[in-house]
Design a protein around this motif. Structure first.
Motif, PDB file in Angstrom:
ATOM      1  N   SER A  38       0.855  -1.194   0.000  1.00 27.17           N
ATOM      2  CA  SER A  38       0.000   0.000   0.000  1.00 27.17           C
ATOM      3  C   SER A  38       0.887   1.239   0.000  1.00 27.17           C
ATOM      4  CB  SER A  38      -0.826   0.063   1.293  1.00 27.17           C
ATOM      5  OG  SER A  38      -1.569  -1.088   1.487  1.00 27.17           O
ATOM      6  N   PRO A  39       0.334   2.399  -0.360  1.00 31.14           N
ATOM      7  CA  PRO A  39       1.102   3.641  -0.200  1.00 31.14           C
ATOM      8  C   PRO A  39       1.434   3.852   1.284  1.00 31.14           C
ATOM      9  CG  PRO A  39      -0.865   4.018  -1.551  1.00 31.14           C
ATOM     10  CD  PRO A  39      -1.006   2.649  -0.952  1.00 31.14           C
ATOM     11  N   GLY A  40       2.657   4.272   1.549  1.00 33.18           N
ATOM     12  CA  GLY A  40       3.000   4.677   2.917  1.00 33.18           C
ATOM     13  C   GLY A  40       3.256   3.547   3.893  1.00 33.18           C
ATOM     14  N   THR A  44      10.369   2.808   1.144  1.00 32.56           N
ATOM     15  CA  THR A  44      11.577   3.618   0.931  1.00 32.56           C
ATOM     16  C   THR A  44      12.410   3.697   2.207  1.00 32.56           C
ATOM     17  OG1 THR A  44      10.212   4.935  -0.577  1.00 32.56           O
ATOM     18  CG2 THR A  44      12.426   5.745  -0.143  1.00 32.56           C
ATOM     19  N   ASP A  67       6.889   5.317  -8.845  1.00 34.43           N
ATOM     20  CA  ASP A  67       5.891   6.201  -8.239  1.00 34.43           C
ATOM     21  C   ASP A  67       4.997   6.776  -9.317  1.00 34.43           C
ATOM     22  OD1 ASP A  67       5.797   6.710  -5.347  1.00 34.43           O
ATOM     23  OD2 ASP A  67       7.945   7.084  -5.572  1.00 34.43           O
ATOM     24  N   VAL A  68       3.797   7.159  -8.933  1.00 35.26           N
ATOM     25  CA  VAL A  68       2.906   7.816  -9.880  1.00 35.26           C
ATOM     26  C   VAL A  68       3.512   9.161 -10.286  1.00 35.26           C
ATOM     27  CG1 VAL A  68       0.604   8.787 -10.239  1.00 35.26           C
ATOM     28  CG2 VAL A  68       0.866   6.668  -8.959  1.00 35.26           C
ATOM     29  N   GLU A  69       3.951   9.932  -9.300  1.00 32.98           N
ATOM     30  CA  GLU A  69       4.563  11.236  -9.569  1.00 32.98           C
ATOM     31  C   GLU A  69       5.739  11.462  -8.615  1.00 32.98           C
ATOM     32  OE1 GLU A  69       3.627  13.113 -12.062  1.00 32.98           O
ATOM     33  OE2 GLU A  69       1.650  12.284 -12.518  1.00 32.98           O
ATOM     34  N   THR A  70       6.615  12.367  -8.973  1.00 33.15           N
ATOM     35  CA  THR A  70       7.780  12.878  -8.219  1.00 33.15           C
ATOM     36  C   THR A  70       9.006  11.956  -8.247  1.00 33.15           C
ATOM     37  OG1 THR A  70       7.536  12.031  -5.930  1.00 33.15           O
ATOM     38  CG2 THR A  70       6.194  13.971  -6.537  1.00 33.15           C
ATOM     39  N   ARG A  72      10.939  12.049  -5.606  1.00 29.85           N
ATOM     40  CA  ARG A  72      11.263  12.110  -4.185  1.00 29.85           C
ATOM     41  C   ARG A  72      11.993  10.909  -3.629  1.00 29.85           C
ATOM     42  NH1 ARG A  72       7.796  15.356  -0.326  1.00 29.85           N
ATOM     43  NH2 ARG A  72       7.394  17.161  -1.610  1.00 29.85           N
ATOM     44  N   ASP A  73      11.459   9.719  -3.936  1.00 32.61           N
ATOM     45  CA  ASP A  73      12.023   8.522  -3.303  1.00 32.61           C
ATOM     46  C   ASP A  73      13.446   8.266  -3.789  1.00 32.61           C
ATOM     47  OD1 ASP A  73       9.764   8.328  -1.853  1.00 32.61           O
ATOM     48  OD2 ASP A  73       8.953   6.567  -2.857  1.00 32.61           O
ATOM     49  N   ARG A  76      15.671  10.736  -2.073  1.00 30.55           N
ATOM     50  CA  ARG A  76      15.944  10.347  -0.676  1.00 30.55           C
ATOM     51  C   ARG A  76      17.096   9.346  -0.609  1.00 30.55           C
ATOM     52  NH1 ARG A  76      10.451   8.315   2.136  1.00 30.55           N
ATOM     53  NH2 ARG A  76      11.967   7.412   3.578  1.00 30.55           N
ATOM     54  N   SER A  92      -0.276   5.605 -14.107  1.00 31.37           N
ATOM     55  CA  SER A  92      -0.380   4.148 -14.173  1.00 31.37           C
ATOM     56  C   SER A  92      -0.139   3.551 -12.779  1.00 31.37           C
ATOM     57  CB  SER A  92       0.616   3.581 -15.185  1.00 31.37           C
ATOM     58  OG  SER A  92       0.552   2.175 -15.166  1.00 31.37           O
ATOM     59  N   VAL A 120       5.065   0.741  -7.367  1.00 28.64           N
ATOM     60  CA  VAL A 120       4.092   1.792  -7.067  1.00 28.64           C
ATOM     61  C   VAL A 120       3.258   1.360  -5.856  1.00 28.64           C
ATOM     62  CG1 VAL A 120       2.072   3.005  -7.992  1.00 28.64           C
ATOM     63  CG2 VAL A 120       3.983   2.435  -9.508  1.00 28.64           C
ATOM     64  N   GLY A 121       2.941   2.279  -4.968  1.00 29.80           N
ATOM     65  CA  GLY A 121       2.149   1.962  -3.782  1.00 29.80           C
ATOM     66  C   GLY A 121       0.728   1.575  -4.145  1.00 29.80           C
TER      67      GLY A 121
ATOM     68  N   GLU B 144       0.643   7.022   6.843  1.00 27.58           N
ATOM     69  CA  GLU B 144       1.093   6.864   5.448  1.00 27.58           C
ATOM     70  C   GLU B 144       2.182   7.862   5.065  1.00 27.58           C
ATOM     71  OE1 GLU B 144      -2.419   7.221   2.981  1.00 27.58           O
ATOM     72  OE2 GLU B 144      -3.471   5.812   4.258  1.00 27.58           O
ATOM     73  N   LYS B 148       2.041  11.899   0.603  1.00 30.61           N
ATOM     74  CA  LYS B 148       1.100  11.188  -0.279  1.00 30.61           C
ATOM     75  C   LYS B 148       0.383  12.113  -1.271  1.00 30.61           C
ATOM     76  CE  LYS B 148       2.564   7.419   0.873  1.00 30.61           C
ATOM     77  NZ  LYS B 148       3.737   8.140   1.374  1.00 30.61           N
ATOM     78  N   LYS B 151       2.561  12.637  -4.230  1.00 29.48           N
ATOM     79  CA  LYS B 151       2.867  11.412  -4.970  1.00 29.48           C
ATOM     80  C   LYS B 151       1.631  10.818  -5.664  1.00 29.48           C
ATOM     81  CE  LYS B 151       6.066   8.659  -3.104  1.00 29.48           C
ATOM     82  NZ  LYS B 151       6.731   7.880  -2.035  1.00 29.48           N
ATOM     83  N   TYR B 152       0.470  11.121  -5.130  1.00 30.00           N
ATOM     84  CA  TYR B 152      -0.781  10.623  -5.720  1.00 30.00           C
ATOM     85  C   TYR B 152      -1.727  11.812  -5.930  1.00 30.00           C
ATOM     86  CZ  TYR B 152       1.153   6.225  -4.059  1.00 30.00           C
ATOM     87  OH  TYR B 152       1.982   5.153  -3.828  1.00 30.00           O
TER      88      TYR B 152
END
Lengths: 216, 216
Positions: A38-40, A44, A67-70, A72-73, A76, A92, A120-121, B144, B148, B151-152
Motif C-alpha cells: 500500500s502507499p505509505g 523507501t 511512483d505515480v509522480e515525483t 522524491r524517493d 531520498r 499508471s 508503485v504503492g 502513510e 502522499k 505522490k498521488y
C-alpha cells in the motif's frame, strides 16, 4: 478485440518480457527483489536501511523506484549515497516488465549484485505483473490494520516474504499480530515473515542478514 | 480495437452510467459520498462513527462497501445497526458505476437520505471512476506519511474533501501536517480538510456536522 482479450494480451506480453528480464538478471548474476505494498507502508524507509547494510566492498546495490509522480524517493536514496533511478508512471498503477527493461538499458547490470525494485504503492494491480524478480516482498504497515492479508490475499499469495513494518506503533493502535500472520499464511502457507521498525531499527539486521544469505 | 481505445470506451461507458446513477440519486433525494483512500486509512472506522451520528428519526444512512475480498466491513457496520451491502470485486481494483447500479437495484433509495460508498482501498485506480456521487472524499492516515498528496495528486485533485485520519498517532510518527496540507492544496486549491481520530474521536463531530449541513 474484447476487453478480456486485451487484458489477457497485456498479461501474456508482460510475462514474456519478464522472462527476458529474468534471463538478463541471471546472466549478470544480479539478485532482484520486487517490493509491493500500500502507499505509505515504509518501503523507501526500509530501502534506506537496507542500502548501506547490503553494500560492501564486494557487493553493489541499485534501486529502481516506482511512483505515480515525483522523484522524491530516488532523491531520498541518492542523498544517502544509494544509486537509484526513478520511474514516474504518471497515473499508471503498477510497474511492468517493459518499464523495468527500459530503465535497465542505462544500467551496468554486471556491476550490480542486488537490484531492489520499489513498486508503485498499490496492494492490488502490481500483483499480476512479474518483473523478472527472484523474490517478491509484500510490505505491510501495522497502521493499516491486521485484516489486510484476508482483504488483499493475492498480494500475499504471490509474495515470498512479508515484512510487517512500523512495529514501533504496536502499543498505539489496535493490531493483533497473530491475526495478521494467520491471514497472511492462509494466503501463502510458507510465507517468511519479518517484523521491522525503521525508527527503532528492530528487526532490520535480521531481515538484511536473511537477504544477504540469499543474494550474497 | 487498440488498448487505448478499449480504455477510453471503459471510461466513457462508466461516465454515462454514473450520469444515470446521479439522476436516480437526485430523484430519490439521496445525498451520496464516495470515500477513496489507500488500504487501511480507516474508512470503515470513520463510517462506524458517522453512521449513528448521521442517522436520526428523519434521516436514514445506507452504506455500500467495496473490497477485493470478504464481507468484513459490511459485517462490522451491520453489527452497529448500520444498513450495509458488500461488493466483493474479486481482484478488481476499483468500484465503477455499473457495480454500484447493480447493488442499488435491491435498495429502496427513496428511504435513504445519505448513501456512503466506501471504495476499494487503492489511491490510484478509483480516481478515474465517477460513481454518480455528490461528494468525493479522500481519506489519508497520518501513518502513510505527509508526502502522499504530491505522490498521488489525482486522488486529491478529484476530491472535494480530505479527511486526515489517525491524528492520535502524530506524536509517534514523522509527519508534518503543514507539508501534507500544502501538498493536498497544490493538487486541489479549494480542498476542505478535516482532521480526525476514531480512537480519541477528535474532529468526528465537526466532520459530521459539516456533512449534515450538506445532506440534511
Amino acid at each position: 478485440m474484447s476487453e478480456v482479450k486485451v487484458e489477457k494480451n497485456v498479461y501474456n506480453r508482460n510475462q514474456e518480457l519478464a522472462g527476458q528480464n529474468r534471463q538478463r538478471f541471471q546472466d549478470a548474476q544480479t539478485y532482484v527483489i520486487n517490493m509491493v505494498s500500500s502507499p505509505g507502508s515504509g518501503k523507501t524507509s526500509l530501502i534506506e536501511q537496507m542500502g548501506p547494510r547490503l553494500t560492501s566492498a564486494g557487493s553493489k546495490v541499485f534501486v529502481i523506484e516506482g511512483d505515480v509522480e515525483t522523484e522524491r524517493d530516488a532523491d531520498r536514496l541518492r542523498q544517502l549515497g544509494i544509486e537509484a533511478v526513478q520511474i514516474q508512471t504518471h497515473g499508471s498503477c503498477h510497474l511492468d516488465a517493459t518499464k523495468v527493461a527500459k530503465v535497465l538499458a542505462g544500467v551496468k547490470l554486471e556491476e550490480v549484485d542486488l537490484l531492489i525494485i520499489e513498486n508503485v504503492g498499490n496492494l492490488i494491480c502490481p500483483t499480476g505483473f512479474d518483473l523478472g524478480e527472484d523474490l517478491r516482498v509484500v510490505v505491510a504497515s501495522t497502521a493499516e490494520g491486521d485484516d489486510k492479508p484476508v482483504k488483499y490475499p493475492a498480494a500475499y499469495h504471490k509474495a515470498d516474504v512479508c515484512i510487517l513494518n512500523k512495529i514501533d506503533l504496536l502499543g498505539h493502535i489496535d493490531f493483533d499480530v497473530q491475526q495478521f500472520q494467520s491471514g497472511a499464511r492462509r494466503a501463502k502457507p510458507d510465507l517468511t515473515i519479518f517484523h521491522t521498525s525503521c525508527r527503532t531499527l528492530e528487526g532490520i539486521e535480521l531481515w538484511c542478514d536473511w537477504l544477504r544469505s540469499r543474494c550474497g
